[in-house]
Enzyme design. Structure first.
Site, PDB file in Angstrom:
ATOM      1  N   HIS A  42      83.822  10.888  68.942  1.00  0.00           N
ATOM      2  CA  HIS A  42      84.361   9.659  68.354  1.00  0.00           C
ATOM      3  C   HIS A  42      85.839   9.802  67.990  1.00  0.00           C
ATOM      4  CE1 HIS A  42      80.732   7.307  68.338  1.00  0.00           C
ATOM      5  NE2 HIS A  42      80.057   8.281  67.770  1.00  0.00           N
ATOM      6  N   SER A  47      76.681   7.617  62.342  1.00  0.00           N
ATOM      7  CA  SER A  47      76.492   8.753  63.244  1.00  0.00           C
ATOM      8  C   SER A  47      75.899   9.965  62.537  1.00  0.00           C
ATOM      9  CB  SER A  47      77.841   9.158  63.855  1.00  0.00           C
ATOM     10  OG  SER A  47      78.409   8.095  64.581  1.00  0.00           O
TER      11      SER A  47
END
Length: 432
Positions: free
Chosen positions: A372, A287
């Site tokens: 997340h 990410s």
């Protein structure tokens, strides 16, 4: 003079259109309108779509003001419920407190294609709310209804592959928001057997993906993005699939901003992959950290740290400032970042650890991290020089992060995050 007359006439036409639209709204809410809702709603949607931007803004203002609950009725209902908190008084209070515009939107939704029209209306509304805070209650009504209508129980998970309809593949190219897809060859590589792409669809928008995720099937947790999106790379064989790495999640519908979709998508895809490929043992992400460079430039401040952690944060901050000469813009290219000595890269990585582990629980934390971590992931590993694209350098100073999804612990990690604590690995802990 003639041009002035044309402008006046055009404005008068727009005013008539707005008045007609508001009349349609009242007709649709009437008892007679309920019986003829499809025809009236069709005219209403057409009138709204024909309005210029300034008249759409006026429509939203009128919708917010004229279709709100009656304050006196709400007060009387609240007083009655306070005196006698029974089911009948609660139902009456709930009825009078609901803004009539919510019922208006429900009746528009009955129209074939009505759901798509409401999503488009909200997209137009969202461009104005920041400048017009008086529209926040109206926005809350849209979000409330769309969150119900786009409940994950209604959504359909579909795998996207090279045999999917061309229209869908074009939308995947157009909506990819994290790592741009460079044409059809690039897309073809992202849909090879060692890659997966899944999307959520809604029955009322069957040809339009709401959100999609791209996955790489790998032998180990990835530490850089370039190999994953290299369209000339050779696909791996299935016996090498040990790790599923989510490397891009893209929303396709701006009108659904704030409606929870991505967290359910990741969990559904992980379950789907585990059924298809039982040998997969690790589910992780690679990410970006889009807020990191901005935070460092703003002084890399975190409130409420212990004295020892404040000292370590200050030490890393000073080292980065010294290495960059006090100007992070000097680190604006991949070549410069590659040439940084360990004496600069190590404190930069430590700053990223502080930012993700200790700043994420607050509203100003990194948006990708908050997504997340709130979804139950664990902050696993930092990867310097992992994204040396222009965007990666500008936003994240080249760093990327792996979040680990331990499917047996996502609920526990989510619970920790709601209480302000970030689940993280020992490797991350050593940087704090």
């Amino acid at each position: 003079m003639l041009e002035g007359l044309k402008t006046v006439a055009r404005q008068a036409g727009h005013d008539r259109a707005l008045r007609g639209l508001l009349i349609d709204c009242k007709r649709l809410l009437s008892e007679r309108g309920e019986a003829n809702s499809v025809a009236i709603a069709r005219d209403l949607v057409a009138r709204f779509g024909a309005l210029p931007d300034d008249q759409q803004a006026s429509f939203f203002e009128r919708l917010s003001r004229d279709f709100s609950p009656d304050p006196q009725a709400v007060l009387l209902g609240a007083q009655a419920y306070a005196r006698e908190p029974n089911a009948s008084n609660l139902a009456r209070l709930t009825h009078v407190a609901e803004p009539p515009r919510q019922e208006l939107l429900r009746r528009i939704n009955r129209l074939p294609g009505g759901t798509s029209s409401i999503v488009a209306m909200r997209r137009a509304l969202l461009t104005r709310v920041a400048r017009q805070p008086e529209l926040q209650a109206l926005e809350a009504d849209f979000l409330h209804l769309l969150s119900s209508w786009f409940n994950p129980g209604f959504l359909q998970l579909q795998r996207v592959d090279w045999n999917s309809p061309a229209q869908l593949l074009e939308q995947i190219i157009r909506h990819e928001a994290v790592h741009e897809i460079d044409g059809w060859d690039d897309l073809r590589r992202r849909l090879q057997p060692d890659r997966r792409c899944f999307a959520f669809f809604h029955p009322q928008l069957p040809a339009e993906p709401l959100i999609f995720v791209e996955v790489a099937l790998l032998p180990q947790m990835p530490g850089a993005i370039a190999p994953l999106i290299d369209k000339a790379s050779t696909p791996l064989k299935p016996d090498q699939f040990k790790v599923a790495a989510f490397y891009s999640i893209s929303n396709c519908q701006p009108g659904l901003k704030g409606v929870s979709l991505g967290n359910f998508l990741i969990k559904r895809v992980a379950d789907e992959l585990q059924r298809e490929l039982p040998q997969l043992r690790t589910f992780c992400t690679l990410s970006p950290i889009p807020g990191f460079a901005r935070w460092v430039r703003a002084g890399a401040v975190i409130d409420g740290l212990s004295k020892s952690r404040q000292e370590r944060l200050a030490e890393a901050r000073d080292a980065v400032a010294m290495a960059s000469g006090g100007d992070l813009d000097r680190w604006s290219s991949a070549a410069v970042l590659r040439a940084l000595p360990d004496a600069a890269m190590q404190p930069l990585t430590r700053l990223a650890a502080f930012y993700l582990a200790l700043q994420s629980p607050v509203a100003s934390g990194d948006p990708v991290a908050r997504f997340h971590l709130d979804n139950g992931a664990r902050l696993e590993r930092l990867n310097p020089l992992a994204d040396l694209s222009a965007k990666g350098v500008k936003q994240s100073l080249g760093l990327m992060v792996n979040y680990l999804y331990d499917l047996q612990k996502v609920e526990a990690h989510h619970e920790k995050f709601t209480h302000g604590e970030v689940a993280h690995s020992r490797a991350l802990a050593s940087l704090l």
